[in-house]
Write an enzyme that holds these catalytic residues in place. Sequence first.
Site, short mmCIF file in Angstrom:
data_model
loop_
_atom_site.label_atom_id
_atom_site.label_comp_id
_atom_site.label_asym_id
_atom_site.label_seq_id
_atom_site.Cartn_x
_atom_site.Cartn_y
_atom_site.Cartn_z
N HIS A 81 -7.06 -0.91 3.80
CA HIS A 81 -7.35 -1.70 2.60
C HIS A 81 -8.85 -1.93 2.52
O HIS A 81 -9.50 -2.10 3.54
CB HIS A 81 -6.62 -3.05 2.66
CG HIS A 81 -6.52 -3.72 1.34
ND1 HIS A 81 -7.52 -4.51 0.84
CD2 HIS A 81 -5.55 -3.67 0.40
CE1 HIS A 81 -7.16 -4.95 -0.35
NE2 HIS A 81 -5.98 -4.46 -0.65
N ASP A 120 2.01 -2.17 0.46
CA ASP A 120 2.88 -1.06 0.05
C ASP A 120 3.68 -0.46 1.20
O ASP A 120 4.58 0.34 0.97
CB ASP A 120 2.03 0.04 -0.60
CG ASP A 120 1.46 -0.41 -1.93
OD1 ASP A 120 2.20 -1.00 -2.71
OD2 ASP A 120 0.26 -0.19 -2.17
N1 CMC Z 1 -4.95 6.87 6.76
C1 CMC Z 1 -5.88 7.47 7.54
N2 CMC Z 1 -7.18 7.14 7.56
C2 CMC Z 1 -7.56 6.14 6.75
C3 CMC Z 1 -6.65 5.47 5.90
C4 CMC Z 1 -5.30 5.87 5.94
N3 CMC Z 1 -4.40 5.26 5.17
N4 CMC Z 1 -7.29 4.53 5.19
C5 CMC Z 1 -8.58 4.61 5.57
N5 CMC Z 1 -8.74 5.57 6.51
C6 CMC Z 1 -9.99 5.92 7.23
C7 CMC Z 1 -10.91 6.77 6.34
O1 CMC Z 1 -10.67 8.14 6.54
C8 CMC Z 1 -12.27 6.33 6.84
O2 CMC Z 1 -12.53 6.96 8.06
P1 CMC Z 1 -14.05 7.37 8.45
O3 CMC Z 1 -14.82 6.07 8.54
O4 CMC Z 1 -13.92 8.07 9.74
O5 CMC Z 1 -14.55 8.25 7.34
C9 CMC Z 1 -12.08 4.84 7.13
O6 CMC Z 1 -10.68 4.70 7.45
C10 CMC Z 1 -12.43 3.92 5.96
O7 CMC Z 1 -11.64 4.32 4.85
P2 CMC Z 1 -12.13 4.39 3.34
O8 CMC Z 1 -11.37 5.44 2.63
O9 CMC Z 1 -13.63 4.46 3.31
O10 CMC Z 1 -11.69 2.96 2.85
P3 CMC Z 1 -11.59 2.47 1.38
O11 CMC Z 1 -11.81 1.01 1.41
O12 CMC Z 1 -12.49 3.27 0.49
O13 CMC Z 1 -10.09 2.81 0.95
C11 CMC Z 1 -7.75 2.66 0.69
C12 CMC Z 1 -9.05 1.89 0.97
C13 CMC Z 1 -6.64 1.64 0.48
C14 CMC Z 1 -7.89 3.49 -0.59
C15 CMC Z 1 -7.43 3.56 1.90
O14 CMC Z 1 -7.25 2.77 3.06
C16 CMC Z 1 -6.20 4.44 1.65
O15 CMC Z 1 -6.31 5.52 1.07
N6 CMC Z 1 -4.98 3.99 2.11
C17 CMC Z 1 -3.77 4.73 1.84
C18 CMC Z 1 -3.28 4.45 0.44
C19 CMC Z 1 -2.70 3.07 0.29
O16 CMC Z 1 -1.92 2.61 1.12
N7 CMC Z 1 -3.07 2.39 -0.79
C20 CMC Z 1 -2.60 1.05 -1.09
C21 CMC Z 1 -3.69 0.03 -1.00
S1 CMC Z 1 -3.13 -1.66 -0.98
C22 CMC Z 1 -2.29 -1.96 -2.43
C23 CMC Z 1 -2.96 -1.56 -3.70
O17 CMC Z 1 -4.19 -1.63 -3.84
O18 CMC Z 1 -2.25 -1.20 -4.61
#
Ligand code: CMC
Length: 434
Positions: free
Chosen positions: A307, A367
């Site tokens: 998140h 989720d």
């Molecule tokens: N699985 C694997 N690696 C992950 C995940 C994941 N679900 N989420 C983040 N990471 C890693 C990412 O690869 C990055 O690694 P590195 O620093 O080595 O490059 C690090 O963690 C930081 O991630 P980010 O993508 O920069 O984080 P963000 O804040 O931009 O993204 C997110 C947040 C929710 C989009 C992401 O965690 C994600 O894609 N999660 C899976 C989808 C999900 O469950 N979404 C629902 C969010 S909560 C409810 C809502 O908003 O509706």
Amino acid sequence: MSKTLTLTDNDTGRSAELPVLEPTYGTPVVDISGVPREIGCFTHDPGYGATSACRSWVTYIDGDQGILLYRGYPIEQLAEKSSFLEVCYLLIYGELPGAAEWVEFEADIRKHTMVHEGLRTIITGYRRGSHPMAMMVGLVGALSGFYHDALDVNDPAHRLACIHRLVAKMPTIAADTHKWGAGQPFMHPDNSYGFVENFMRMMFGVPAEPFEVDPVAARALELMMILHADHEQNASTSTVRLCGSSGTNPYAAIAAGIATLWGPAHGGANEAVVQMLSEIGGRGDIPKFIDRVKDRESGVRLMGFGHRVYKSYDPRASIIRNACHDLLSKLEGTEREQPMFESALELERIARSDDYFIERNLYPNVDFYSGIILSALGFPLNMFTVIFAVARTVGWITQWNEMLGDTEDFRIGRPRQLYLGHARRDYVPAEERS
Ligand code: CMC
């Protein structure tokens, strides 16, 4: 004494005294609006990870402590003691309702549960099998064509009428999208039922049979809706604010929010989690799947994990996980969901003891377990994000209303950019191009 932060351009010597704004809770915010004028540059923050885009009085999240407050009330207390409709009142008006206010509010919501029959004609134009979220985007936008008697966004009374209409009609529209896909007749609301029970009846009932509400199931849906009602400036809420900042009507702005929510990185994740759990197969296949997630080349993410704000356990996820234990033991016909829940628990256990997830502070989000509850309640997979949209509508519209009422800060949203394209060049006629 108010705090400031000095920003200096070492090349030009120009500097700016930037006011530091103190929130009720959380990280102080530097007001950078004077930077272009005083220093001559913009700020750059892709994904807005370091930017506060507005003032808000609605919802507070502490991502490190795993705290979520609606109007100051902890989500755990609201989840246990309140109802979805009462939470709607709280979000919209800022306070819990007194007895007379509650009677008036509930009556007004009941009055607006029906939708114009013309909206149902629009639904019949959709291909059977269209994703319900595709229908939701179109149908909610179309509401502006039906309820144009109260569309002056500068009039607080008009705004309130739109808010009540949207909260009241969303369950009816959501159920209609399901009925169209299922090939069953649309159900009219029956206002002798409670708000959530009425939604269940429109979803699962048929005109030929009386509908019996299972109170355990109704409470579980109520809980899911309370937990999804608002979540401060997430992607869909920010979209609603940006869209609404042009002065467009609220139905169009909420349609934009629904479109944003649909993506798998946002509300579409609840659907993606259940798909992921069925693709993983048995519990024995989980370590192999985790290895794929950790392999950056694979592009596979552990859906329902991670998140932008929570760097600890999402409080909504722990409430839903506990509710799963409770619900699956009480509800009949959950043979499919029991092993799914066990796989999810195992997946969480393995992920949370793995350095990849520990180092990045990746925990289950709202989720991760919610699809299991929705599936146990009988919602088909393609309705999961729709349920999220129905519940989140009150948050979106409350934030939209707050923005329009904020006479001090409200302006049309208009970000700037770092242009890295071509320098100026002259047009080359077609015959001279290589
Ligand atoms: N699985 C694997 N690696 C992950 C995940 C994941 N679900 N989420 C983040 N990471 C890693 C990412 O690869 C990055 O690694 P590195 O620093 O080595 O490059 C690090 O963690 C930081 O991630 P980010 O993508 O920069 O984080 P963000 O804040 O931009 O993204 C997110 C947040 C929710 C989009 C992401 O965690 C994600 O894609 N999660 C899976 C989808 C999900 O469950 N979404 C629902 C969010 S909560 C409810 C809502 O908003 O509706």
